[in-house]
Design a protein around this motif. Structure first.
Motif, PDB file in Angstrom:
ATOM      1  N   ASN A 192       0.840  -1.200   0.000  1.00 51.07           N
ATOM      2  CA  ASN A 192       0.000   0.000   0.000  1.00 51.07           C
ATOM      3  C   ASN A 192       0.876   1.251   0.000  1.00 51.07           C
ATOM      4  O   ASN A 192       2.069   1.196   0.285  1.00 51.07           O
ATOM      5  N   LYS A 193       0.243   2.376  -0.327  1.00 47.12           N
ATOM      6  CA  LYS A 193       0.854   3.721  -0.243  1.00 47.12           C
ATOM      7  C   LYS A 193       2.175   3.790  -1.010  1.00 47.12           C
ATOM      8  O   LYS A 193       3.158   4.355  -0.516  1.00 47.12           O
ATOM      9  N   PHE A 194       2.202   3.232  -2.199  1.00 49.70           N
ATOM     10  CA  PHE A 194       3.421   3.279  -3.009  1.00 49.70           C
ATOM     11  C   PHE A 194       3.571   4.664  -3.641  1.00 49.70           C
ATOM     12  O   PHE A 194       2.617   5.232  -4.166  1.00 49.70           O
ATOM     13  N   ASN A 195       4.793   5.196  -3.578  1.00 46.22           N
ATOM     14  CA  ASN A 195       5.081   6.436  -4.318  1.00 46.22           C
ATOM     15  C   ASN A 195       6.583   6.592  -4.522  1.00 46.22           C
ATOM     16  O   ASN A 195       7.393   5.985  -3.811  1.00 46.22           O
ATOM     17  N   PHE A 196       6.923   7.390  -5.517  1.00 52.01           N
ATOM     18  CA  PHE A 196       8.318   7.739  -5.771  1.00 52.01           C
ATOM     19  C   PHE A 196       8.467   9.239  -5.567  1.00 52.01           C
ATOM     20  O   PHE A 196       7.808  10.037  -6.234  1.00 52.01           O
ATOM     21  N   ASP A 197       9.327   9.635  -4.625  1.00 48.73           N
ATOM     22  CA  ASP A 197       9.575  11.046  -4.324  1.00 48.73           C
ATOM     23  C   ASP A 197      10.702  11.539  -5.220  1.00 48.73           C
ATOM     24  O   ASP A 197      11.867  11.169  -5.034  1.00 48.73           O
ATOM     25  N   GLN A 198      10.350  12.360  -6.197  1.00 46.84           N
ATOM     26  CA  GLN A 198      11.345  12.828  -7.160  1.00 46.84           C
ATOM     27  C   GLN A 198      12.387  13.732  -6.508  1.00 46.84           C
ATOM     28  O   GLN A 198      13.567  13.714  -6.884  1.00 46.84           O
ATOM     29  N   ASN A 199      11.983  14.532  -5.516  1.00 50.58           N
ATOM     30  CA  ASN A 199      12.920  15.468  -4.878  1.00 50.58           C
ATOM     31  C   ASN A 199      13.991  14.737  -4.071  1.00 50.58           C
ATOM     32  O   ASN A 199      15.174  15.109  -4.100  1.00 50.58           O
ATOM     33  N   THR A 200      13.583  13.719  -3.340  1.00 53.33           N
ATOM     34  CA  THR A 200      14.545  12.997  -2.498  1.00 53.33           C
ATOM     35  C   THR A 200      15.073  11.727  -3.159  1.00 53.33           C
ATOM     36  O   THR A 200      15.907  11.035  -2.568  1.00 53.33           O
ATOM     37  N   LYS A 201      14.578  11.415  -4.360  1.00 49.47           N
ATOM     38  CA  LYS A 201      14.996  10.191  -5.072  1.00 49.47           C
ATOM     39  C   LYS A 201      14.797   8.977  -4.166  1.00 49.47           C
ATOM     40  O   LYS A 201      15.729   8.260  -3.831  1.00 49.47           O
ATOM     41  N   ARG A 202      13.547   8.755  -3.770  1.00 47.97           N
ATOM     42  CA  ARG A 202      13.266   7.708  -2.808  1.00 47.97           C
ATOM     43  C   ARG A 202      11.988   6.969  -3.195  1.00 47.97           C
ATOM     44  O   ARG A 202      10.981   7.604  -3.529  1.00 47.97           O
ATOM     45  N   ILE A 203      12.046   5.632  -3.170  1.00 43.20           N
ATOM     46  CA  ILE A 203      10.855   4.794  -3.348  1.00 43.20           C
ATOM     47  C   ILE A 203      10.299   4.474  -1.971  1.00 43.20           C
ATOM     48  O   ILE A 203      11.026   4.036  -1.078  1.00 43.20           O
ATOM     49  N   ASN A 204       9.002   4.700  -1.789  1.00 43.54           N
ATOM     50  CA  ASN A 204       8.350   4.435  -0.514  1.00 43.54           C
ATOM     51  C   ASN A 204       7.124   3.561  -0.732  1.00 43.54           C
ATOM     52  O   ASN A 204       6.393   3.738  -1.719  1.00 43.54           O
ATOM     53  N   PHE A 205       6.900   2.630   0.179  1.00 43.85           N
ATOM     54  CA  PHE A 205       5.653   1.860   0.166  1.00 43.85           C
ATOM     55  C   PHE A 205       5.471   1.206   1.529  1.00 43.85           C
ATOM     56  O   PHE A 205       6.407   1.108   2.334  1.00 43.85           O
ATOM     57  N   GLN A 206       4.273   0.733   1.765  1.00 44.71           N
ATOM     58  CA  GLN A 206       3.940   0.061   3.025  1.00 44.71           C
ATOM     59  C   GLN A 206       3.718  -1.416   2.747  1.00 44.71           C
ATOM     60  O   GLN A 206       2.968  -1.789   1.842  1.00 44.71           O
ATOM     61  N   VAL A 207       4.399  -2.278   3.513  1.00 46.19           N
ATOM     62  CA  VAL A 207       4.261  -3.725   3.368  1.00 46.19           C
ATOM     63  C   VAL A 207       3.516  -4.277   4.577  1.00 46.19           C
ATOM     64  O   VAL A 207       3.798  -3.896   5.716  1.00 46.19           O
ATOM     65  N   SER A 208       2.537  -5.149   4.313  1.00 43.84           N
ATOM     66  CA  SER A 208       1.759  -5.772   5.388  1.00 43.84           C
ATOM     67  C   SER A 208       1.996  -7.274   5.365  1.00 43.84           C
ATOM     68  O   SER A 208       1.625  -7.946   4.397  1.00 43.84           O
ATOM     69  N   GLY A 209       2.635  -7.792   6.411  1.00 42.75           N
ATOM     70  CA  GLY A 209       2.936  -9.217   6.502  1.00 42.75           C
ATOM     71  C   GLY A 209       4.334  -9.426   7.055  1.00 42.75           C
ATOM     72  O   GLY A 209       5.284  -8.776   6.618  1.00 42.75           O
ATOM     73  N   ASP A 210       4.455 -10.332   8.030  1.00 44.25           N
ATOM     74  CA  ASP A 210       5.751 -10.597   8.659  1.00 44.25           C
ATOM     75  C   ASP A 210       6.563 -11.585   7.820  1.00 44.25           C
ATOM     76  O   ASP A 210       6.037 -12.579   7.315  1.00 44.25           O
ATOM     77  N   LYS A 211       7.856 -11.294   7.691  1.00 45.89           N
ATOM     78  CA  LYS A 211       8.823 -12.178   7.018  1.00 45.89           C
ATOM     79  C   LYS A 211       8.360 -12.588   5.625  1.00 45.89           C
ATOM     80  O   LYS A 211       8.538 -13.731   5.185  1.00 45.89           O
ATOM     81  N   GLN A 212       7.765 -11.624   4.906  1.00 42.16           N
ATOM     82  CA  GLN A 212       7.325 -11.866   3.533  1.00 42.16           C
ATOM     83  C   GLN A 212       8.386 -11.341   2.556  1.00 42.16           C
ATOM     84  O   GLN A 212       8.864 -10.214   2.686  1.00 42.16           O
ATOM     85  N   ILE A 213       8.753 -12.175   1.604  1.00 42.25           N
ATOM     86  CA  ILE A 213       9.751 -11.773   0.611  1.00 42.25           C
ATOM     87  C   ILE A 213       9.144 -10.735  -0.333  1.00 42.25           C
ATOM     88  O   ILE A 213       8.005 -10.875  -0.786  1.00 42.25           O
ATOM     89  N   VAL A 214       9.925  -9.704  -0.612  1.00 43.67           N
ATOM     90  CA  VAL A 214       9.518  -8.644  -1.538  1.00 43.67           C
ATOM     91  C   VAL A 214      10.642  -8.447  -2.545  1.00 43.67           C
ATOM     92  O   VAL A 214      11.791  -8.215  -2.163  1.00 43.67           O
ATOM     93  N   THR A 215      10.310  -8.550  -3.829  1.00 43.15           N
ATOM     94  CA  THR A 215      11.293  -8.344  -4.895  1.00 43.15           C
ATOM     95  C   THR A 215      10.844  -7.194  -5.780  1.00 43.15           C
ATOM     96  O   THR A 215       9.688  -7.171  -6.235  1.00 43.15           O
ATOM     97  N   LEU A 216      11.735  -6.228  -6.016  1.00 40.66           N
ATOM     98  CA  LEU A 216      11.435  -5.098  -6.889  1.00 40.66           C
ATOM     99  C   LEU A 216      12.357  -5.117  -8.100  1.00 40.66           C
ATOM    100  O   LEU A 216      13.555  -5.398  -7.959  1.00 40.66           O
ATOM    101  N   VAL A 217      11.805  -4.827  -9.263  1.00 37.53           N
ATOM    102  CA  VAL A 217      12.583  -4.623 -10.485  1.00 37.53           C
ATOM    103  C   VAL A 217      12.537  -3.124 -10.782  1.00 37.53           C
ATOM    104  O   VAL A 217      11.488  -2.584 -11.118  1.00 37.53           O
ATOM    105  N   ILE A 218      13.696  -2.453 -10.629  1.00 37.25           N
ATOM    106  CA  ILE A 218      13.754  -0.991 -10.665  1.00 37.25           C
ATOM    107  C   ILE A 218      14.535  -0.527 -11.892  1.00 37.25           C
ATOM    108  O   ILE A 218      15.671  -0.966 -12.097  1.00 37.25           O
ATOM    109  N   PRO A 219      13.987   0.368 -12.698  1.00 33.17           N
ATOM    110  CA  PRO A 219      14.767   0.962 -13.799  1.00 33.17           C
ATOM    111  C   PRO A 219      15.907   1.810 -13.231  1.00 33.17           C
ATOM    112  O   PRO A 219      15.677   2.668 -12.376  1.00 33.17           O
TER     113      PRO A 219
END
Length: 332
Positions: A192-219
Motif C-alpha cells: 500500500n501507499k506506493f510512491n516515488f519522491d522525485q525530490n529525495t529520489k526515494r521509493i516508498n511503500f507500506q508492506v503488510s505481513g511478517d517475514k514476507q519476501i519482496v522483490t522489486l525490479v527498478i529501472p
C-alpha cells in the motif's frame, strides 16, 4: 579360512537367497556415487535417482531422509537387482556395471511464509531440478537466478531450499520529467501507499505481513545504485542479485509489517537516519575538535611572541634614551 570369513559368506548367501530383500542389516563400505539427482515436478512431487559406480564388493548407499516409496534398484538396462534394505540405507551387491537406485520422497516440503521450504541435508554432491513454474528460488536465504539452467547443484549439500510458485506481481507506474517508468513488485504480502519522491529520489511503500519476501525490479534510469533499504528508520538487509544494465532486481525480507524506503547512496544528503552506530562520524568530530584546539594554541603562541618582542623593543628604546641622556650630562 577363519571364522570371520565364514560368517561373512553365510550372511552374503542369506541375502542372495531372498529375491527382494528387506533384511534390516548394515554392511559394506560406502558406495562411490557418480551422481545424485532430485527432481521436483509441478505438483511438488519428488523423485530421487542415485547412480552408483561398478564395484567388486558389496557397498552401502545412504538414502535421503524422508518418506520413501517405490524404491527400486536397477542395472543400466533397467533390470531389477537384488539388494539389502537397512532402513536409511541399502546394500548393493557387486556389479560390473553401474547400479541405479530410484525412489519417490514425501513429507519433506513444507509451506512456510508462502514459500515451499526444504531443510535439506545429504553429504554428497546433489543436483536439483526445480519446477518450471518456480519464479523465485532461495538457497540459505540467498536468491538464485536460474536463467537458462535447468536447476542447481549443491556440493556436500546442507542447505535451506525455498521457492515460490506463481508469486503475485504488482506493476507501479512512475512518471518523471515526461518519462514513464514501471516498477515491478513480486510478493505475497499486501503493498500500500506506493510512491516515488522525485525530490529525495526515494521509493516508498507500506508492506503488510511478517517475514514476507519482496522483490522489486527498478529501472536504473529512475533510481541508480548503490542502494540502502530501510524499514521505518532502521536499515535492513537486502540482496541486489540481478543487474542487466537497465534494470536491477532488489530482494528483501522484512521481519514485520511497516514502511519501506529505498534510496540511492549516491545522494548522501537525502539518506534517512539509521539506528546503527557510526563510529566514523565520532572520529571525525574528535579530529575536528582537535584541529580547532591546535589552531587556538598556535594563535596564542604567536600573540605571546609578539607581546614579548614588543616589550624587548620598548626596553631597548628606553635603555638607548637613558644612555643618550647620560652622554649629554657628561658633555655639559
Amino acid at each position: 579360512m577363519n571364522l570371520k570369513h565364514i560368517a561373512f559368506f553365510m550372511i552374503l548367501l542369506f541375502i542372495i537367497g531372498i529375491p527382494t530383500v528387506y533384511a534390516q542389516i548394515s554392511m559394506g563400505e560406502k558406495a562411490e556415487q557418480k551422481s545424485v539427482q532430485v527432481v521436483i515436478n509441478s505438483s511438488n512431487e519428488i523423485h530421487v535417482k542415485h547412480v552408483i559406480t561398478s564395484s567388486t564388493t558389496p557397498k552401502q548407499v545412504n538414502l535421503i531422509d524422508g518418506e520413501r516409496t517405490n524404491l527400486k534398484v536397477l542395472d543400466k538396462l533397467g533390470n531389477e537387482m537384488q539388494f539389502g534394505d537397512s532402513g536409511g540405507s541399502i546394500i548393493v551387491f557387486p556389479s560390473q556395471n553401474q547400479t541405479i537406485i530410484e525412489y519417490d520422497l514425501g513429507n519433506v516440503l513444507f509451506l512456510k511464509n508462502n514459500m515451499l521450504t526444504w531443510d535439506f541435508k545429504y553429504l554428497q554432491t546433489t543436483s536439483f531440478i526445480l519446477p518450471e513454474e518456480a519464479d523465485l528460488i532461495f538457497t540459505n536465504n540467498r536468491p538464485v537466478k536460474l536463467d537458462e539452467k535447468l536447476g542447481i547443484t549443491c556440493h556436500g549439500c546442507q542447505m535451506l531450499l525455498e521457492y515460490s510458485i506463481n508469486m503475485p506481481k504488482i506493476l507501479k507506474n512512475v512518471q518523471v520529467d515526461n518519462k514513464k517508468f514501471v516498477i515491478e513488485i513480486g510478493t505475497f504480502a499486501e503493498i500500500n501507499k506506493f510512491n516515488f519522491d522525485q525530490n529525495t529520489k526515494r521509493i516508498n511503500f507500506q508492506v503488510s505481513g511478517d517475514k514476507q519476501i519482496v522483490t522489486l525490479v527498478i529501472p536504473q534510469e529512475l533510481l541508480s545504485g548503490p542502494y540502502n533499504v530501510f524499514l521505518g528508520d532502521k536499515k535492513i538487509a537486502f540482496s541486489e542479485y540481478i543487474n542487466n544494465g537497465t534494470h536491477v532486481w532488489l530482494n528483501m525480507r522484512p521481519d514485520n509489517s511497516g514502511d519501506i524506503s529505498i534510496t540511492s547512496t549516491t545522494d548522501i544528503g537525502m539518506q534517512k537516519p539509521t539506528t546503527q552506530d557510526d563510529s566514523s562520524n565520532v572520529n571525525q568530530n574528535n579530529n575536528t575538535g582537535f584541529q580547532n584546539t591546535s589552531v587556538y594554541v598556535i594563535i596564542g603562541i604567536i600573540i605571546a611572541i609578539g607581546f614579548a618582542a614588543a616589550i624587548i623593543i620598548m626596553k631597548k628604546k628606553k635603555s638607548a634614551s637613558s644612555t643618550e641622556l647620560n652622554d649629554n650630562k657628561l658633555e655639559n
